[in-house]
Design a protein around this motif. Sequence first.
Motif, PDB file in Angstrom:
ATOM      1  N   MET A   1      13.171  -4.703 -19.907  1.00 52.81           N
ATOM      2  CA  MET A   1      14.611  -4.585 -19.668  1.00 52.81           C
ATOM      3  C   MET A   1      15.199  -5.967 -19.886  1.00 52.81           C
ATOM      4  N   PHE A   2      16.477  -6.100 -19.620  1.00 51.18           N
ATOM      5  CA  PHE A   2      17.121  -7.419 -19.723  1.00 51.18           C
ATOM      6  C   PHE A   2      17.824  -7.745 -18.411  1.00 51.18           C
ATOM      7  N   LEU A   3      17.679  -9.005 -17.984  1.00 47.89           N
ATOM      8  CA  LEU A   3      18.293  -9.511 -16.763  1.00 47.89           C
ATOM      9  C   LEU A   3      19.052 -10.779 -17.127  1.00 47.89           C
TER      10      LEU A   3
ATOM     11  N   PRO B   1      22.039   4.524 -12.696  1.00 52.31           N
ATOM     12  CA  PRO B   1      20.989   4.064 -13.614  1.00 52.31           C
ATOM     13  C   PRO B   1      21.077   2.571 -13.923  1.00 52.31           C
ATOM     14  N   GLY B   2      19.994   1.866 -13.645  1.00 53.09           N
ATOM     15  CA  GLY B   2      19.935   0.434 -13.914  1.00 53.09           C
ATOM     16  C   GLY B   2      20.415  -0.433 -12.772  1.00 53.09           C
TER      17      GLY B   2
ATOM     18  N   ALA C   1      16.647  -5.186  -3.084  1.00 53.33           N
ATOM     19  CA  ALA C   1      15.947  -6.357  -3.630  1.00 53.33           C
ATOM     20  C   ALA C   1      14.535  -6.466  -3.077  1.00 53.33           C
ATOM     21  N   GLU C   2      14.354  -6.142  -1.805  1.00 51.47           N
ATOM     22  CA  GLU C   2      13.029  -6.180  -1.180  1.00 51.47           C
ATOM     23  C   GLU C   2      12.848  -4.947  -0.294  1.00 51.47           C
TER      24      GLU C   2
ATOM     25  N   ALA D   1      20.604  -9.707 -11.011  1.00 49.60           N
ATOM     26  CA  ALA D   1      21.913  -9.159 -11.376  1.00 49.60           C
ATOM     27  C   ALA D   1      22.135  -7.868 -10.604  1.00 49.60           C
ATOM     28  N   GLU D   2      23.379  -7.466 -10.527  1.00 51.92           N
ATOM     29  CA  GLU D   2      23.660  -6.212  -9.840  1.00 51.92           C
ATOM     30  C   GLU D   2      23.067  -5.031 -10.596  1.00 51.92           C
ATOM     31  N   LYS D   3      22.964  -5.210 -11.920  1.00 54.10           N
ATOM     32  CA  LYS D   3      22.494  -4.112 -12.754  1.00 54.10           C
ATOM     33  C   LYS D   3      21.594  -4.636 -13.856  1.00 54.10           C
ATOM     34  N   PHE D   4      20.478  -3.923 -14.102  1.00 52.67           N
ATOM     35  CA  PHE D   4      19.570  -4.267 -15.189  1.00 52.67           C
ATOM     36  C   PHE D   4      20.017  -3.543 -16.458  1.00 52.67           C
ATOM     37  N   GLU D   5      19.754  -4.163 -17.570  1.00 51.59           N
ATOM     38  CA  GLU D   5      20.135  -3.567 -18.853  1.00 51.59           C
ATOM     39  C   GLU D   5      18.899  -3.182 -19.632  1.00 51.59           C
TER      40      GLU D   5
END
Length: 311
Positions: A243-245, A264-265, A270-271, A307-311
């Motif tokens: 993915m991209f961060l 989605p994404g 986070a933990e 990030a809030e969302k992964f791409e």
Amino acid sequence: MDSGISKVNAINRIVVCAYHNVGYGCIEELIRQGADIRMIFTHEDSPTEEIWFKSVRQLAEKHCIPYMTSDINLPENAALLQEIAPDFILSVYYRNMIKQEILSLPGCGALNLHGSYLPRYRGRVPVNWAVINGETETGATLHYMVEKPDAGDIVDQEKVTIEFTDTSFDVFNKVTDAAVTVIARSWPRLVAGTAGRIPMDLKAGNYCGGRKPADGRIDWSKSAVQIYNLIRGVTHPYPGAFMFLNGKKVIIWQAWPVEGSGEPGKVVSAEPLMVGTGNGLLAIKKLQLEGEEETTAEGFSQQYQLAEKFE
């Protein structure tokens, strides 16, 4: 000399085209059975590929079997095969398509050992495709080669189970064992002329093309199970799903699908690190920012700003 033994020896000459662990294991079995291996065609290792598997070339050297790394289809190699006059040609994870003029040379036929339970998953990287598609079984199949790939009559095959926790590496090891079992069973029958031939029903199967590292990009709109299957299908020793961060490529090496919902994404937690998908959540276990060391999700979250969302 016993006439029966003479007859066996007279149709025991074989040329093997092989690479990878499956090729290595099948050659070992042929040697164990006393096959008269006249020549091995294999490949030079690619400098761009992670070489995690055994060397067919080293096996040939160990047993003083002549080998070549040039394409079996070259005119000079076709001439060499005519001189050898093999009874059989056997292809096991050989990466070059063998031309019809070569297939027609052996007196008793040319055969291929394919890493699936044919006619399912004809074509390239069948183990990876089976895992990615969430199959629960695959296998190894020995069949006669014809001009159309993976389409000739079946001699023998062996099924293996794909567990939900299996990676492609796990399944590949099972398929390797199944392939050796098939060769162990089939070689005496081929030599004796008693091996069966079952026509391939291509309509009952499917054909898959090769995969590139770029095909590992994660589509978060797919379900958590589908994404999980992709991850385990291309995890070590393969290039990995990614993915991209923040514009940087991140490879996910291990994850697990869990119940829940999220965009989605989108990073839901986070933990533990959990991400929304088209259906369910994906709990990420191990990942790696490109160019950095692989780490746990906990270590990654502490080291990098998510990030809030992964791409």
